[in-house]
Design a protein around this motif. Structure first.
Motif, short mmCIF file in Angstrom:
data_model
loop_
_atom_site.label_atom_id
_atom_site.label_comp_id
_atom_site.label_asym_id
_atom_site.label_seq_id
_atom_site.Cartn_x
_atom_site.Cartn_y
_atom_site.Cartn_z
N ILE A 1 -33.78 28.89 -0.88
CA ILE A 1 -33.81 28.43 -2.27
C ILE A 1 -32.89 29.30 -3.12
N LYS A 2 -32.93 30.62 -2.91
CA LYS A 2 -32.08 31.54 -3.66
C LYS A 2 -30.60 31.21 -3.41
N GLU A 3 -30.24 30.98 -2.14
CA GLU A 3 -28.85 30.65 -1.81
C GLU A 3 -28.44 29.33 -2.47
N ALA A 4 -29.35 28.34 -2.44
CA ALA A 4 -29.04 27.06 -3.08
C ALA A 4 -28.84 27.25 -4.59
N LEU A 5 -29.70 28.06 -5.20
CA LEU A 5 -29.57 28.32 -6.64
C LEU A 5 -28.28 29.07 -6.95
N GLN A 6 -27.90 30.00 -6.07
CA GLN A 6 -26.64 30.71 -6.28
C GLN A 6 -25.46 29.75 -6.20
N LYS A 7 -25.51 28.82 -5.24
CA LYS A 7 -24.43 27.84 -5.12
C LYS A 7 -24.38 26.97 -6.37
N GLN A 8 -25.56 26.53 -6.83
CA GLN A 8 -25.60 25.72 -8.04
C GLN A 8 -25.07 26.52 -9.23
N SER A 9 -25.43 27.79 -9.28
CA SER A 9 -24.95 28.65 -10.37
C SER A 9 -23.43 28.78 -10.31
N GLU A 10 -22.89 28.98 -9.10
CA GLU A 10 -21.44 29.07 -8.95
C GLU A 10 -20.78 27.76 -9.38
N LEU A 11 -21.39 26.63 -8.97
CA LEU A 11 -20.85 25.33 -9.38
C LEU A 11 -20.93 25.17 -10.89
N SER A 12 -22.03 25.64 -11.47
CA SER A 12 -22.17 25.56 -12.92
C SER A 12 -21.08 26.36 -13.62
N PHE A 13 -20.79 27.56 -13.10
CA PHE A 13 -19.73 28.37 -13.69
C PHE A 13 -18.38 27.67 -13.53
N GLU A 14 -18.17 27.07 -12.35
CA GLU A 14 -16.92 26.33 -12.14
C GLU A 14 -16.83 25.17 -13.13
N ASN A 15 -17.94 24.46 -13.31
CA ASN A 15 -17.96 23.34 -14.25
C ASN A 15 -17.75 23.82 -15.68
N MET A 16 -18.32 24.98 -16.00
CA MET A 16 -18.11 25.54 -17.34
C MET A 16 -16.62 25.83 -17.55
N ASP A 17 -15.98 26.39 -16.54
CA ASP A 17 -14.54 26.66 -16.63
C ASP A 17 -13.77 25.36 -16.83
N ARG A 18 -14.14 24.34 -16.06
CA ARG A 18 -13.48 23.04 -16.19
C ARG A 18 -13.68 22.48 -17.58
N LEU A 19 -14.91 22.57 -18.08
CA LEU A 19 -15.20 22.06 -19.43
C LEU A 19 -14.40 22.81 -20.49
N LEU A 20 -14.27 24.11 -20.33
CA LEU A 20 -13.48 24.88 -21.29
C LEU A 20 -12.01 24.47 -21.24
N LYS A 21 -11.49 24.21 -20.05
CA LYS A 21 -10.11 23.75 -19.91
C LYS A 21 -9.94 22.38 -20.55
N ILE A 22 -10.91 21.50 -20.31
CA ILE A 22 -10.85 20.16 -20.91
C ILE A 22 -10.91 20.27 -22.43
N GLU A 23 -11.80 21.14 -22.90
CA GLU A 23 -11.93 21.34 -24.35
C GLU A 23 -10.60 21.83 -24.94
N THR A 24 -9.96 22.75 -24.24
CA THR A 24 -8.66 23.26 -24.69
C THR A 24 -7.63 22.14 -24.71
N LEU A 25 -7.62 21.34 -23.64
CA LEU A 25 -6.69 20.21 -23.59
C LEU A 25 -6.96 19.22 -24.72
N LEU A 26 -8.24 18.95 -24.99
CA LEU A 26 -8.58 18.04 -26.08
C LEU A 26 -8.14 18.59 -27.42
N GLU A 27 -8.32 19.89 -27.63
CA GLU A 27 -7.86 20.52 -28.87
C GLU A 27 -6.34 20.39 -29.00
N ASP A 28 -5.64 20.62 -27.87
CA ASP A 28 -4.18 20.46 -27.88
C ASP A 28 -3.79 19.02 -28.21
N GLN A 29 -4.51 18.07 -27.61
CA GLN A 29 -4.24 16.65 -27.88
C GLN A 29 -4.52 16.32 -29.35
#
Length: 158
Positions: A94-122
């Motif tokens: 369960i801990k390993e699964a949660l860590q993977k989900q946490s890593e994915l969440s951080f990756e998704n947060m990074d993606r969302l920040l990049k998208i947000e930056t792109l949207l601001e640029d647009q």
């Protein structure tokens, strides 16, 4: 000096309250073995410690019974420990699964920040285009007015 194999306290070879196992030659305090000291000389000629008795398979019934009881208790404890270990393994999964989900969440947060930056640029780009568009509309309106004025002048001259 040697230590008693039961209590781990010192036993000297000259000690009168000692007994030696005839099989393994280890020294023991008589009081630790719970031997009746009245027949010590006779007993010491053939006495074996409980480990050697167990290995030879000649333990008295009472000791065998108590050892079996201990083994049953230990077996039950081992079962409980195995069950707890399985629970720990599940928690690790369960801990390993949660860590993977946490890593994915951080990756998704990074993606969302990049998208947000792109949207601001647009958004900035669209705002700039809108300003330019408004300038062009104003220029076209001015040109239309001038054209209308020029046409009117030409018509008036005829």
């Amino acid at each position: 000096m040697v230590n008693c194999k039961l209590c781990a306290k010192t036993v000297s070879r000259e000690d009168k309250t000692k007994i030696v196992c005839v099989t393994c030659q280890n020294l023991f305090h008589v009081k630790c073995t719970k031997i009746d000291s009245t027949n010590l000389k006779e007993t010491s000629k053939k006495w074996r410690c409980s480990d050697c008795e167990l290995l030879s398979g000649t333990l008295p019934a009472a000791e065998s019974s108590s050892i079996l009881d201990l083994l049953k208790g230990l077996t039950e404890e081992v079962r409980e420990l195995k069950s707890k270990l399985q629970g720990i393994d599940k928690l690790k999964e369960i801990k390993e699964a949660l860590q993977k989900q946490s890593e994915l969440s951080f990756e998704n947060m990074d993606r969302l920040l990049k998208i947000e930056t792109l949207l601001e640029d647009q958004k900035t780009h669209v705002e700039n285009l809108t300003i330019e568009n408004n300038k062009l509309k104003t220029k076209i309106s001015e040109l239309e007015i001038r054209l209308n004025f020029t046409e009117q002048n030409l018509l008036d001259r005829r």
